[in-house]
Scaffold this motif. Structure first.
Motif, PDB file in Angstrom:
ATOM      1  N   ARG A 107      21.534  -8.143 -36.847  1.00 35.75           N
ATOM      2  CA  ARG A 107      21.749  -9.077 -35.745  1.00 35.75           C
ATOM      3  C   ARG A 107      21.850 -10.504 -36.263  1.00 35.75           C
ATOM      4  O   ARG A 107      22.724 -11.268 -35.863  1.00 35.75           O
ATOM      5  N   GLU A 127      11.200  -8.243 -32.678  1.00 39.98           N
ATOM      6  CA  GLU A 127      11.665  -8.691 -31.364  1.00 39.98           C
ATOM      7  C   GLU A 127      13.023  -8.109 -31.001  1.00 39.98           C
ATOM      8  O   GLU A 127      13.922  -8.807 -30.546  1.00 39.98           O
ATOM      9  N   ILE A 128      13.173  -6.836 -31.203  1.00 43.69           N
ATOM     10  CA  ILE A 128      14.415  -6.214 -30.751  1.00 43.69           C
ATOM     11  C   ILE A 128      14.304  -6.003 -29.242  1.00 43.69           C
ATOM     12  O   ILE A 128      13.216  -6.012 -28.672  1.00 43.69           O
ATOM     13  N   LEU A 129      15.453  -5.841 -28.583  1.00 45.14           N
ATOM     14  CA  LEU A 129      15.443  -5.611 -27.140  1.00 45.14           C
ATOM     15  C   LEU A 129      15.439  -4.101 -26.933  1.00 45.14           C
ATOM     16  O   LEU A 129      16.457  -3.439 -27.040  1.00 45.14           O
ATOM     17  N   ALA A 130      14.225  -3.597 -26.656  1.00 46.55           N
ATOM     18  CA  ALA A 130      13.993  -2.156 -26.710  1.00 46.55           C
ATOM     19  C   ALA A 130      14.805  -1.378 -25.680  1.00 46.55           C
ATOM     20  O   ALA A 130      15.215  -0.256 -25.938  1.00 46.55           O
ATOM     21  N   ARG A 131      15.038  -1.966 -24.514  1.00 45.15           N
ATOM     22  CA  ARG A 131      15.737  -1.219 -23.461  1.00 45.15           C
ATOM     23  C   ARG A 131      17.253  -1.296 -23.610  1.00 45.15           C
ATOM     24  O   ARG A 131      17.983  -0.555 -22.972  1.00 45.15           O
ATOM     25  N   MET A 132      17.727  -2.227 -24.440  1.00 49.83           N
ATOM     26  CA  MET A 132      19.169  -2.335 -24.625  1.00 49.83           C
ATOM     27  C   MET A 132      19.588  -1.475 -25.822  1.00 49.83           C
ATOM     28  O   MET A 132      18.785  -1.179 -26.700  1.00 49.83           O
ATOM     29  N   GLU A 156      24.328  -3.120 -28.233  1.00 50.53           N
ATOM     30  CA  GLU A 156      24.164  -4.331 -27.422  1.00 50.53           C
ATOM     31  C   GLU A 156      23.297  -5.367 -28.128  1.00 50.53           C
ATOM     32  O   GLU A 156      23.550  -6.567 -28.030  1.00 50.53           O
ATOM     33  N   PRO A 197      12.746 -12.485 -36.574  1.00 49.11           N
ATOM     34  CA  PRO A 197      11.351 -12.779 -36.225  1.00 49.11           C
ATOM     35  C   PRO A 197      10.363 -11.709 -36.631  1.00 49.11           C
ATOM     36  O   PRO A 197      10.722 -10.546 -36.827  1.00 49.11           O
ATOM     37  N   LEU A 203      25.555  -7.029 -30.441  1.00 51.39           N
ATOM     38  CA  LEU A 203      26.488  -7.922 -29.736  1.00 51.39           C
ATOM     39  C   LEU A 203      25.792  -9.217 -29.311  1.00 51.39           C
ATOM     40  O   LEU A 203      26.419 -10.264 -29.207  1.00 51.39           O
ATOM     41  N   LEU A 204      24.477  -9.124 -29.075  1.00 54.97           N
ATOM     42  CA  LEU A 204      23.739 -10.351 -28.767  1.00 54.97           C
ATOM     43  C   LEU A 204      23.725 -11.259 -29.990  1.00 54.97           C
ATOM     44  O   LEU A 204      23.815 -12.479 -29.873  1.00 54.97           O
ATOM     45  N   GLY A 205      23.603 -10.636 -31.166  1.00 58.30           N
ATOM     46  CA  GLY A 205      23.623 -11.423 -32.394  1.00 58.30           C
ATOM     47  C   GLY A 205      24.966 -12.093 -32.611  1.00 58.30           C
ATOM     48  O   GLY A 205      25.036 -13.268 -32.960  1.00 58.30           O
TER      49      GLY A 205
END
Lengths: 292, 230
Positions: free
Chosen positions: B143, B86-91, B95, B82, B98-100
């Motif tokens: 990802r 839109e990365i998950l900054a706190r993870m 991780e 995107p 692994l979401l990917g």
């Protein structure tokens, strides 16, 4: 002194189980589930029903109540929250609709069991007393403390180490990113409500067992405490909720020793005010800017 | 492979995409260029199932994707990188990956990404929010690759990056192209996008106004004037 500490640990554990579920839903979905105290009460009644009407032993009834409340949580979401989510309704609507569920369920319980305190049949809940020196400790409370800690560790493991946990944290942090990454959002939300409500209901069962009493409004005092615990620990932080719960448990038991009994609720309120003034983000909370 | 026909996207009473049609063949790179507000991002959002199109069809190998929830579209192999990453900054970086991969194969399955982007391996335990913009873009691409994407949808991969990092990211994309990755790329940096693409479409006010090979559009006077600052 040992007795007081023991009680603080017990009270804190029940608060922690209850508040964890509250905080979990808040962190993932940004809504306050005002039906959570009702789930707590429902857990106690589900266990009571299983023991008195079906004749199951207390431990089977407890496990059963855990799953019944989990299922109730999923139903609660589908009925009270999912339709609002689809319409992107503001968070306030979710609070009101969960409050409506509370009113309905409390009335239904009162139709069947009345509004008064009821107790478990004699001998239905085991009583075991431990004596250490001149302190008298009730064994069931120790069991509750141990069970709560095991469940908290289990929840921590799920949230930190499993795919479901990563999905939930992704959803909490950035719903759009979670969708793009292929998180099954509906399933993740159902899981959130199952875990949240199962823990909340079990907290109700455990408290009812410990005090050998239950009533249709037993969840109400927990509501204020869960708010306090969440604010103290940091809104939506799970470790924060656990820490906050033990601080509140310890503080309440201490206040009972040093202050008149009537001030027990005042202690929770006082703590709430104090934290809001001194550290509004709570102990482990993120700055407001992080949440946006 | 990916066939879009008569796609319409409507926000309230306003139609942002007016029935566009295009396709992406297996192993092909197709670019969608155009000014802000042309409807490029809306098109990608519809492809990913984030918004429901008001008309038209989106087929992957003949299978209709309109109406499917986003996680099914990802599972089918249409994966978006995107805009804004839109990365998950706190993870942690790990991780995020692994979401990917949806946890398939555990951390061992992340090896191809570590090889492609060694810097991410070095930073695997850090919160993804501490990465630089370019590293975050690498993370977002990694990802998507782990999601076993059969078609990658790249939304403005160079947006907000330093010029040197833009070059690096386009090198990565060229590399992916050589390896036969199917991609649909939406980009404001039209020059680089057209050089990378086999075919391209110019999008303007919700319509495809011009189509052709990347090279042909690079030579087109209208395109040069409007989008390449010529």
């Amino acid at each position: 002194m040992l007795e007081q500490l023991y009680n603080a640990l017990f009270v804190g554990s029940v608060y922690a189980l209850f508040a964890l579920g509250f905080a979990l839903v808040f962190s993932v979905l940004d809504i306050l589930n005002l039906a959570h105290p009702t789930t707590f009460m429902l857990g106690a009644f589900a266990a009571y029903f299983a023991m008195t009407a079906v004749g199951l032993p207390w431990y089977v009834a407890g496990v059963l109540a855990f799953f019944v409340c989990g299922a109730f949580g999923i139903a609660l979401d589908r009925i009270a929250f999912a339709p609002l989510r689809r319409r992107s309704a503001p968070g306030l609507s979710a609070m009101i609709s969960s409050l409506a569920v509370t009113l309905i369920v409390v009335r239904l319980i009162e139709l069947r069991y009345g509004g008064d305190f009821i107790t478990f049949p004699a001998g239905a809940v085991p009583s075991l007393v431990l004596r250490i020196g001149d302190a008298v400790l009730e064994g069931i409370r120790l069991g509750i403390v141990v069970l709560s800690i095991v469940l908290m560790l289990g929840l921590t493991y799920v949230v930190r180490r499993t795919q479901l946990g990563r999905d939930l944290r992704a959803l909490a942090e950035n719903p759009r990113a979670a969708r793009i990454l292929g998180v099954d959002v509906d399933r993740a939300i159902s899981a959130t409500f199952f875990v949240s409500s199962a823990l909340g209901g079990l907290a109700g069962v455990l408290l009812a067992f410990a005090y050998n009493t239950l009533d249709s409004r037993m969840g109400l005092p927990l509501e204020l405490r869960a708010f306090t615990v969440m604010v103290v620990g940091g809104m939506g932080s799970l470790p924060g909720a656990v820490i906050g719960a033990y601080i509140l448990g310890l503080g309440e038991v201490a206040s009972l020793v040093y202050l008149p009994t009537e001030l027990r609720d005042a202690f929770a309120f006082g703590l709430l005010f104090l934290v809001l003034i001194v550290r509004p983000t709570g102990l482990l909370g993120h700055r407001a800017a992080d949440r946006v | 492979m990916l066939d879009v026909e008569g796609l319409r996207v409507t926000y309230g009473a306003v139609e942002a995409v007016h029935g566009i049609s295009f396709s992406v063949a297996k192993g092909e790179v197709v670019a969608l260029i155009g000014a802000n507000g042309a409807g490029k991002t809306s098109t990608l959002a519809a492809l990913s199932g984030l918004i429901r199109p008001s008309g038209g069809s989106i087929r992957l190998d003949g299978r209709e994707l309109v109406g499917a929830p986003p996680h099914r579209i990802v599972a089918a192999g249409v994966v978006q990188v995107p805009e804004g990453r839109e990365i998950l900054a706190r993870m942690s970086v790990e991780e995020n990956l692994l979401l990917g991969s949806r946890g398939r194969g555990g951390v061992a399955a992340l090896e191809p990404v570590w090889e492609r982007f060694p810097i991410l391996r070095e930073r695997h335990a850090l919160p993804a929010g501490t990465l630089s913009g370019g590293e975050q873009q690498m993370l977002a691409i990694g990802r998507a690759l782990l999601a076993r994407g059969r078609v990658l949808l790249l939304d403005e991969p160079s947006l907000g990056l330093a010029p040197k990092m833009v070059a690096t990211i386009f090198d990565v994309l060229a590399d992916l192209r050589r390896q036969g990755t199917t991609m649909l790329i939406v980009e404001q940096n039209a020059l680089r996008a057209l050089r990378l693409a086999d075919r391209a479409h110019v999008m303007d006010l919700g319509r495809l106004t011009l189509s052709g090979s990347g090279e042909a559009l690079l030579r087109d006077q209208g395109v040069v004037k409007a989008y390449l600052g010529g």
